[in-house]
Every structure is written in C-alpha cells, then in structure tokens.
Design an enzyme around this catalytic site. Structure first.
Site, mmCIF file in Angstrom:
data_model
loop_
_atom_site.group_PDB
_atom_site.id
_atom_site.type_symbol
_atom_site.label_atom_id
_atom_site.label_comp_id
_atom_site.label_asym_id
_atom_site.label_seq_id
_atom_site.Cartn_x
_atom_site.Cartn_y
_atom_site.Cartn_z
ATOM 1 N N HIS A 543 1.181 1.078 -0.601
ATOM 2 C CA HIS A 543 1.491 0.327 0.607
ATOM 3 C C HIS A 543 2.456 -1.165 -0.115
ATOM 4 O O HIS A 543 2.502 -1.838 0.453
ATOM 5 C CB HIS A 543 0.829 -0.695 1.462
ATOM 6 C CG HIS A 543 0.785 0.575 2.329
ATOM 7 N ND1 HIS A 543 -0.857 0.454 2.994
ATOM 8 C CD2 HIS A 543 -0.184 2.021 2.486
ATOM 9 C CE1 HIS A 543 -1.899 1.281 3.428
ATOM 10 N NE2 HIS A 543 -0.448 2.430 3.333
ATOM 11 N N HIS A 587 -1.473 -0.382 7.740
ATOM 12 C CA HIS A 587 -0.734 0.563 7.434
ATOM 13 C C HIS A 587 1.021 0.308 8.143
ATOM 14 O O HIS A 587 1.296 -0.396 8.897
ATOM 15 C CB HIS A 587 -0.603 2.112 7.714
ATOM 16 C CG HIS A 587 -2.119 2.224 7.275
ATOM 17 N ND1 HIS A 587 -2.319 3.434 6.194
ATOM 18 C CD2 HIS A 587 -3.276 2.442 8.341
ATOM 19 C CE1 HIS A 587 -3.744 3.752 6.503
ATOM 20 N NE2 HIS A 587 -4.472 2.909 6.967
HETATM 21 C C1 LIG Z 1 0.638 9.289 0.254
HETATM 22 C C2 LIG Z 1 1.654 8.142 0.944
HETATM 23 C C3 LIG Z 1 0.945 7.666 2.392
HETATM 24 C C4 LIG Z 1 1.361 6.800 2.891
HETATM 25 N N1 LIG Z 1 0.290 7.014 3.877
HETATM 26 C C5 LIG Z 1 0.666 5.626 5.232
HETATM 27 C C6 LIG Z 1 0.376 5.667 6.453
HETATM 28 O O1 LIG Z 1 0.079 6.731 6.709
HETATM 29 N N2 LIG Z 1 0.716 4.796 6.885
HETATM 30 C C7 LIG Z 1 1.332 4.061 6.804
HETATM 31 O O2 LIG Z 1 2.364 3.264 7.854
HETATM 32 N N3 LIG Z 1 2.001 3.787 5.623
HETATM 33 C C8 LIG Z 1 2.115 4.965 4.729
HETATM 34 N N4 LIG Z 1 2.142 5.111 3.494
HETATM 35 C C9 LIG Z 1 3.746 3.607 3.217
HETATM 36 C C10 LIG Z 1 4.613 3.884 3.687
HETATM 37 O O3 LIG Z 1 5.143 5.250 3.980
HETATM 38 C C11 LIG Z 1 6.050 3.331 3.000
HETATM 39 O O4 LIG Z 1 5.786 1.932 2.794
HETATM 40 C C12 LIG Z 1 7.852 2.865 3.884
HETATM 41 O O5 LIG Z 1 7.344 4.581 4.028
HETATM 42 C C13 LIG Z 1 8.452 2.385 2.867
HETATM 43 O O6 LIG Z 1 9.817 2.219 3.412
HETATM 44 P P1 LIG Z 1 11.183 1.754 2.746
HETATM 45 O O7 LIG Z 1 12.524 1.548 3.970
HETATM 46 O O8 LIG Z 1 10.612 0.579 1.552
HETATM 47 O O9 LIG Z 1 11.213 2.589 1.444
HETATM 48 P P2 LIG Z 1 11.364 4.084 1.304
HETATM 49 O O10 LIG Z 1 10.976 5.607 2.677
HETATM 50 O O11 LIG Z 1 10.597 4.605 0.160
HETATM 51 O O12 LIG Z 1 12.923 4.796 1.096
HETATM 52 C C14 LIG Z 1 13.776 4.387 0.161
HETATM 53 C C15 LIG Z 1 14.984 5.535 -0.466
HETATM 54 O O13 LIG Z 1 15.666 4.704 -1.355
HETATM 55 C C16 LIG Z 1 16.303 6.236 -2.045
HETATM 56 N N5 LIG Z 1 16.861 5.547 -3.064
HETATM 57 C C17 LIG Z 1 15.921 4.730 -3.660
HETATM 58 N N6 LIG Z 1 16.137 4.060 -5.194
HETATM 59 C C18 LIG Z 1 17.868 4.561 -5.123
HETATM 60 C C19 LIG Z 1 18.972 4.705 -5.430
HETATM 61 N N7 LIG Z 1 19.382 4.269 -7.001
HETATM 62 N N8 LIG Z 1 19.649 5.423 -5.181
HETATM 63 C C20 LIG Z 1 20.020 6.255 -4.039
HETATM 64 N N9 LIG Z 1 19.511 6.106 -3.669
HETATM 65 C C21 LIG Z 1 17.719 5.757 -3.947
HETATM 66 C C22 LIG Z 1 14.517 7.314 -2.467
HETATM 67 O O14 LIG Z 1 15.290 7.851 -2.783
HETATM 68 C C23 LIG Z 1 14.358 6.708 -0.867
HETATM 69 O O15 LIG Z 1 14.684 7.667 -0.168
HETATM 70 C C24 LIG Z 1 2.458 6.235 2.330
HETATM 71 C C25 LIG Z 1 3.081 6.248 1.562
HETATM 72 C C26 LIG Z 1 2.586 7.446 0.237
HETATM 73 C C27 LIG Z 1 3.750 7.592 -0.866
#
Ligand SMILES: Cc1cc2nc3c(=O)[nH]c(=O)nc-3n(C[C@H](O)[C@H](O)[C@H](O)COP(=O)(O)OP(=O)(O)OC[C@H]3O[C@@H](n4cnc5c(N)ncnc54)[C@H](O)[C@@H]3O)c2cc1C
Ligand SMILES: *[C@@H]1O[C@H](CO)[C@@H](O)[C@H](O)[C@H]1NC(C)=O
Ligand SMILES: *[C@@H]1O[C@H](CO)[C@@H](O)[C@H](O)[C@H]1NC(C)=O
Ligand SMILES: *[C@@H]1O[C@H](CO)[C@@H](O)[C@H](O)[C@H]1NC(C)=O
Ligand SMILES: *[C@@H]1O[C@H](CO)[C@@H](O)[C@H](O)[C@H]1NC(C)=O
Ligand SMILES: *[C@@H]1O[C@H](CO)[C@@H](O)[C@H](O)[C@H]1NC(C)=O
Ligand SMILES: *[C@@H]1O[C@H](CO)[C@@H](O)[C@H](O)[C@H]1NC(C)=O
Length: 607
Positions: A543, A587
């Site tokens: 998270h 979560h």
């Molecule tokens: C195994 C696991 C289980 C989880 N379970 C839950 C759950 O059950 N419920 C819940 O609420 N949360 C859960 N989470 C947490 C939740 O999914 C994350 O907090 C959330 O998805 C994060 O979103 P974000 O937009 O911050 O980043 P992300 O969704 O990670 O998006 C970042 C994006 O940027 C891209 N990126 C990064 N750097 C670059 C670059 N230099 N150039 C181009 N693209 C790039 C990446 O490829 C990615 O697609 C879980 C996470 C994991 C890993």
C-alpha cells in the site's frame, strides 16, 4: 495452470471489450498535447479519461507496460488467481512481465530481509495486480487531510461525492454465495446514477473459513456487520471487490476508465518516461523512449505524473526536483530543491497466525487437480472460489484499553497522533498459509491438510520509509527503503496484534483439537519470541503512499499543494498514491480513484 489458460483465454478475450488493442487515435512521435499523463495506472487512467471528456482538449498517456490481459494472462483477469499470480516476496522471481519486479533495500528491523514488492507495469498499473478489496478510510482520516493541506475540500463530506463518482456498486448475489456469508453495506455510500466506471461487487463465493474467522473476531470483541464504505472501520465484514459482476473478472482502471473510441486521447504503451524537460521552472515536455527510440511529448497545458509512489518521486528527482544533496551527488541540475520528495513513505505490513483447519479452503486448488477442475467448472457458471480474490472477512480494531494499558507511555503517546476513529490493526482472513509469502506456492503444503491464516496488518504504522535514486536514469530501479518495524511502537502493536489473532483463531471453532499451531508454533510465546517471528515473516500489503505528500505551502516537507501542483515549478502535478499526506487505514485503491476524480475536477474548474 496451462490447461486453464488454453481453456479460458480465448473465451475471455472475446468477451472483454477492454481488449480492443488500440484506441482510435494513432500516437505520433514528437507530438504535443494539452495534457501529458505519465503512468497509465490506477490514478493515471482515471484522471486522463476524465480530462479527455472535454472534446476540446487533447490527452496523451505514457505507460511503460502494455496490456495485462495478454502479457499477464488469465491470472491477471480471474479473481481467484490474484493471490497465486506471483505476489510473493521472492526477489529472484523475474517471471512476471506485467510487474516492475522491484526489490526493496534490506529491512533493517526485519532481519535484513530483501523483498520483492509488486507494482503493476501495464495499462491499469497496480489495479491490475492488486487483490481487489474496495473500501474507504475513516471520516477523520480525510478530515485530517483537510487540516494537513489547509484545504477543507479534503474533508470526508467533500470527498465522498468523488468516491461515489468513480464507481458503480452491484448488490451481492446471495443465490450464489453461502447463506452464512451475507454482507452488510450502505446503498447510500454509492450513487449508481453517476455511472461510475469502476465496478464494485461481491464475489459469488464466501469462503467457509472466513465465516469462522468472523465468529472468532466477534468472540474477541470485533463485532461483525461492518459496512466498510461509510467512513468508519470498527468491526468485521466482507468488503466488496473491484470485480465486474457481468463476467466475474477483474475491474481495473483499464477495463473501467480507459476510453476506447476517442480521437482526443492517445496511449503511448511500452513507453518509458525518462525525464521532464523544463524551460526555467516551467514544465514543458516529457522525454520518452519507445523500443529504443527517444522523442519528446510536449504539454501545452500540463504534465501530470501518475507513476505511483515509487516512480513519481523518481521522475521528479531525475528531472531536478528533490533534495538538493541527492541531486547534486548524481550531477542532476537542480530545478527546485524540495526536501520532501521521496520521504514520508507510509506502508502497511502484515504477518499471520496459521493453523490446520477443519474446512475446505481455496488453497487446496494449488495442489488438488480434482478440486481445481471442479472450481473451473463452477467458474464457467460464475460461481465458486475462482470468483473470489483472496481475502474474505476483514476486521478492524482500535486496540482495547485492556491491551493498550500495557503499552509503554511513549507508544501510547505516539499512537495518539492518529484520529479517534482510526484503527490500529486490520485482521485479514486468508484461505491458506501466509508465512512470509515467499512464493505463491507456499500457500498450500500439498500434504493433504487444509490450512487457514488470520493475518494482522499494522494500519496505524509509525515507521516511515523513503524512496531515493541511484542514477539519473529511470531505467534503473528506485531505491526502496520500507522502514518496517523501525519505530518501537510498531513493534509493540505488532506483538499485541499477533496475540489477538491467536485468540480469535482459538475462539473460531475452526482449528483441530490436538493439532499444534502451525505458525508461529507453540514454542513462540514470550513477547520477544513473538517479535522475532514477526521480524522474520513480515511482508507488505503493498500500500505504499505518501512520497510526494500534499501539504500546506508553509510546510517544507510538502511536495505538492492541495490540488496536486508541485511547489516551486509550473505546469506540473502529481496525482496518485504518492500525494496522500497519510495512508488511510485499510486498502487504498478507492482513495487513488477519489484523488484522481477530485483533481480532474480541480483542473476543469481552473484550479
Ligand atoms: C499485490 C497487491 C495487492 C493489493 N491489494 C489491494 C487491495 O486489495 N485493495 C486496495 O485497495 N489496494 C490494494 N493494493 C494497492 C493498490 O492497488 C495501489 O495502492 C494502487 O493501485 C496504486 O495506484 P497508483 O495510481 O498510485 O499507481 P499505479 O497503479 O502503480 O500506477 C503507476 C503506473 O505508472 C507506470 N510508470 C511508472 N513509471 C513510469 C515511467 N517512468 N514511464 C512510464 N510509465 C511509468 C507504471 O507502469 C504504472 O502503470 C494492492 C497492491 C498490490 C501490489
Ligand atoms: C523529434 O524531435 C527531435 C528533437 O527535436 C528530432 O531530433 C527528431 O528527429 C524528431 N523525430 C521525428 C520523428 O520527428
Ligand atoms: C458456513 O457455511 C459453509 C457452507 O455451508 C459451511 O461449510 C461453514 O461451516 C459455515 N460456517 C459456520 C461458521 O458455521
Ligand atoms: C462503529 O461506528 C459507527 C459510527 O460511529 C457506529 O454507528 C457503530 O455503532 C460502531 N460499531 C461498533 C461495533 O462499535
Ligand atoms: C527542453 O526545453 C528547452 C527549453 O525550452 C529546449 O530548448 C529543448 O529543446 C528541450 N529539449 C527537449 C529534449 O525537448
Ligand atoms: C506513564 O504515564 C503515567 C501517567 O500518565 C505516569 O504515572 C507514569 O509514571 C509514566 N511512566 C513512565 C515510565 O514514564
Ligand atoms: C483457547 O480457548 C480456550 C477455551 O475455549 C481457553 O481455555 C484457552 O485459554 C484459550 N487459549 C488461548 C491461547 O487463548
């Protein structure tokens, strides 16, 4: 796994409209757009899609990965495979194409262990990797955000409309769930008239093991019947999941938000953002690379970083925004000295009590071909364990005074920084073995017995980690220091939580008389022994948040203002979990979507 794949792959591809490979626009080299969104993940696709609702603006999304449904296969689509889909912590397993395969720095307070830390590298980002739990933090969590940012629009009452806007709720299908796996929810916490793209529903399966965990938690004072989306977390219940009920498949930001037939929206997939280019302090363009070809995408209005909690700070730092000493050491020209970039890393971590149990668990599918075939047959009718992504019943508690009174004064004082409705521990019921979660296969021993876990997660963590960089190149992974258990209060809470999980297990009626506890095992009794067990098995709940924290302009540790704008520069925002000033209990994905919805509105309203 191979049989399952061949059986279902074509079926699911045909059924899923989100698999159209390209949206209509054709991305071009060196083009300019009004908005360039870096990272097509959970928050990135949500904000990009909302901005592109205005046909008068053009939007590009730069995403390092591709289509998870193809590169990740059915394990990334079918909920019941989510836990098995290589979410282990084994740092040597690089088999997964849709993950960044990051390894952490050694955990100094957890026996120097180095852990693999899952992060999606695909359209959908980590919403294509997660375990699909959908629920919200507590009221006072967001009220505290309003205080930290000095902006009342972050109060619970003001953010609730954005939670609602992002999703559509489907009621549980009790003809398919066990009668004793009934759920509690509040219809008014959702508003389906808004047609929110993200699908939220309950799996068509309620694990029997979880029904016993519910009983055990109730016995220790954590009452069942928790509605997890109305702003309080003080009991136990079945939280809904991001599952599309029409197919019982994963609902990610890609399947829900990514526009399909929109001329003003382009996706640059398999494209790595390398650097933000500034003119003075004005962000102008993003240097990117596709298949070895370098080019730039210019932003006429803004660049929005949505690269997640590890890579949004990395991109800021390689581009000259971050702690001066780090940048100068690596020869990076300082555009803005911002000491908070990469700091304030919050995360939840968990560990568990494992017992042999007297009910059939879903982990049996790992080693039992017959059970697997049966589950597959049921899934064809959208029923059975493959519709459920892993965790069943969740329980939340602010530890009772009878436990709290044994804490040191300094621990009690440290915990008092959290709002009154913010629980310290989340208990998670898991079909199978959680014991360091080295690899997915560890969930079942293959010895013919059934095992279940009551895990405990620290959700008011006081230990903080950080993100740094080892080079000016985003091809090199960021340095990830999770900091687990470095704060003594977390150690005390963890020991207390493990004892509570043991008590709940003992009271659940699901253990087998005369069979010794599997883990930590009967030899682990003193607080010191329990802490030793926790240090050797603690794993992430994945998270990570807070590494580009929102804050008041007067706070030198704040990275962005309450609209996500990076301090000290122009035309640059960050919108993802990295801007959370604190990590809400439970979560976080619901909050990622809410933040994207809210800041999309800020932008549309000229803020
Ligand atoms: C195994 C696991 C289980 C989880 N379970 C839950 C759950 O059950 N419920 C819940 O609420 N949360 C859960 N989470 C947490 C939740 O999914 C994350 O907090 C959330 O998805 C994060 O979103 P974000 O937009 O911050 O980043 P992300 O969704 O990670 O998006 C970042 C994006 O940027 C891209 N990126 C990064 N750097 C670059 C670059 N230099 N150039 C181009 N693209 C790039 C990446 O490829 C990615 O697609 C879980 C996470 C994991 C890993
Ligand atoms: C893109 O711009 C760069 C820098 O101006 C230039 O060298 C390159 O040729 C351009 N590429 C294309 C395909 O126009
Ligand atoms: C709930 O129902 C399931 C399926 O009938 C059963 O296996 C389980 O024992 C029940 N749980 C409890 C706590 O009685
Ligand atoms: C949890 O909190 C809500 C809101 O304050 C309250 O209505 C409810 O009774 C509480 N539940 C328990 C089990 O204490
Ligand atoms: C970066 O911006 C500067 C100043 O506007 C410009 O001269 C330069 O060409 C840009 N570099 C790239 C790679 O776009
Ligand atoms: C802890 O606090 C209590 C009162 O709040 C005080 O009486 C006691 O001396 C304190 N203990 C320590 C070790 O400081
Ligand atoms: C387990 O429960 C029994 C009663 O059912 C009780 O006597 C025993 O003390 C409990 N053990 C623990 C570790 O809670």
């Amino acid at each position: 796994m191979a049989v399952w794949k061949s059986t279902f792959l074509s079926l699911i591809y045909l059924a899923s409209p989100s698999l159209a490979l390209f949206n209509l626009g054709v991305p071009g080299i060196n083009w300019s757009y009004d908005y360039v969104v870096v990272g097509g993940g959970t928050s990135g696709l949500a904000i990009a899609a909302r901005l592109a609702e205005d046909p008068g603006v053009t939007v590009a999304v730069v995403e390092a990965g591709g289509h998870y449904e193809i590169e990740g296969g059915i394990e990334s689509i079918i909920p019941g495979f989510a836990a098995a889909a290589n979410t282990g912590t084994d740092p040597s397993d690089d088999s997964l194409l849709i993950d960044w395969n990051f390894d952490t720095l050694p955990l100094t307070a957890a026996n120097g262990r180095v852990l693999r830390y899952a992060r999606g590298k695909c359209l959908g980002g980590t919403s294509a990797r997660n375990l699909m739990v959908y629920h919200r933090g507590t009221k006072e969590t967001y009220d505290q955000w309003a205080g930290i940012t000095g902006d009342s629009s972050w109060e619970w009452d003001s953010v609730l409309p954005y939670f609602k806007k992002s999703c559509t709720l489907t009621a549980p299908d009790m003809t398919k769930r066990n009668a004793n796996a009934s759920v509690t929810y509040n219809v008014n916490a959702f508003d389906n008239s808004l047609d929110g793209p993200l699908q939220v529903s309950w799996p068509n399966y309620g694990s029997p093991f979880s029904t016993y965990v519910e009983v055990g938690l109730e016995e220790i004072g954590i009452l069942s019947g928790q509605d997890t989306n109305s702003g309080y977390l003080n009991g136990s219940g079945w939280a809904p999941s991001t599952i599309d009920p029409s197919l019982e498949t994963r609902s990610s930001s890609k399947t829900s938000f990514l526009p399909q037939f929109t001329l003003n929206f382009n996706v640059y997939a398999h494209t790595l953002a390398k650097k933000i280019n500034f003119s003075g302090t004005k962000a102008q363009s993003v240097k990117v690379e596709t298949l070895g070809i370098s080019y730039t995408l210019a932003a006429k209005k803004e660049i929005i970083l949505s690269a997640g909690s590890f890579q949004s700070p990395q991109l800021l730092m390689v581009s000259g925004i971050g702690p001066r000493s780090t940048l100068e050491e690596l020869g990076i020209k300082v555009i803005k000295d911002l000491r908070g970039v990469g700091q304030n890393l919050w995360d939840h971590a968990l560990f568990g009590v494992v017992n042999r149990v007297n009910v059939v668990t879903a982990s049996r599918l790992v080693n039992d071909a017959l059970a697997a075939a049966e589950a597959l047959a049921q899934y064809a009718f959208q029923k059975g364990p493959l519709t459920a992504p892993g965790f069943g019943v969740l329980g939340f508690e602010k530890l009772p005074d009878s436990i709290r009174k044994h804490f040191t004064n300094s621990t009690r004082e440290a915990l008092s920084a959290f709002p009154s409705d913010w629980p310290e521990v989340e208990y998670l019921s898991l079909d199978g073995i959680l014991d360091g979660w080295h690899s997915a296969d560890d969930q079942d021993l293959g010895d013919g017995y059934e095992y279940g876990t009551i895990a405990a997660a620290l959700i008011s963590p006081l230990s903080r980690g950080s993100i740094s960089i080892s080079s000016a190149d985003t091809t090199d992974p960021p340095l990830i220091d999770l900091g687990y258990l470095t704060h003594p209060a977390d150690q005390e809470v963890a020991v207390a939580a493990l004892k509570r999980a043991r008590q709940a297990f003992n009271a659940s009626g699901v253990t087998i008389d005369g069979v010794a506890e599997h883990r930590p095992g009967p030899d682990v009794q003193t607080d010191e022994e329990i802490l030793g067990f926790i240090r050797s098995t603690i794993v992430p709940v994945w998270h990570a948040a807070g590494t580009c924290a929102m804050g008041d302009a007067s706070n030198p540790d704040a990275v962005v203002d309450s609209n996500g704008k990076v301090f000290g520069v122009q035309n640059l925002r960050v919108v993802d979990a990295s801007i959370f000033p604190t990590l809400p209990p439970g979560h976080p994905q619901s909050t990622c979507y809410m933040v994207a919805e809210k800041i999309a509105d800020d932008i549309k309203n000229g803020n």
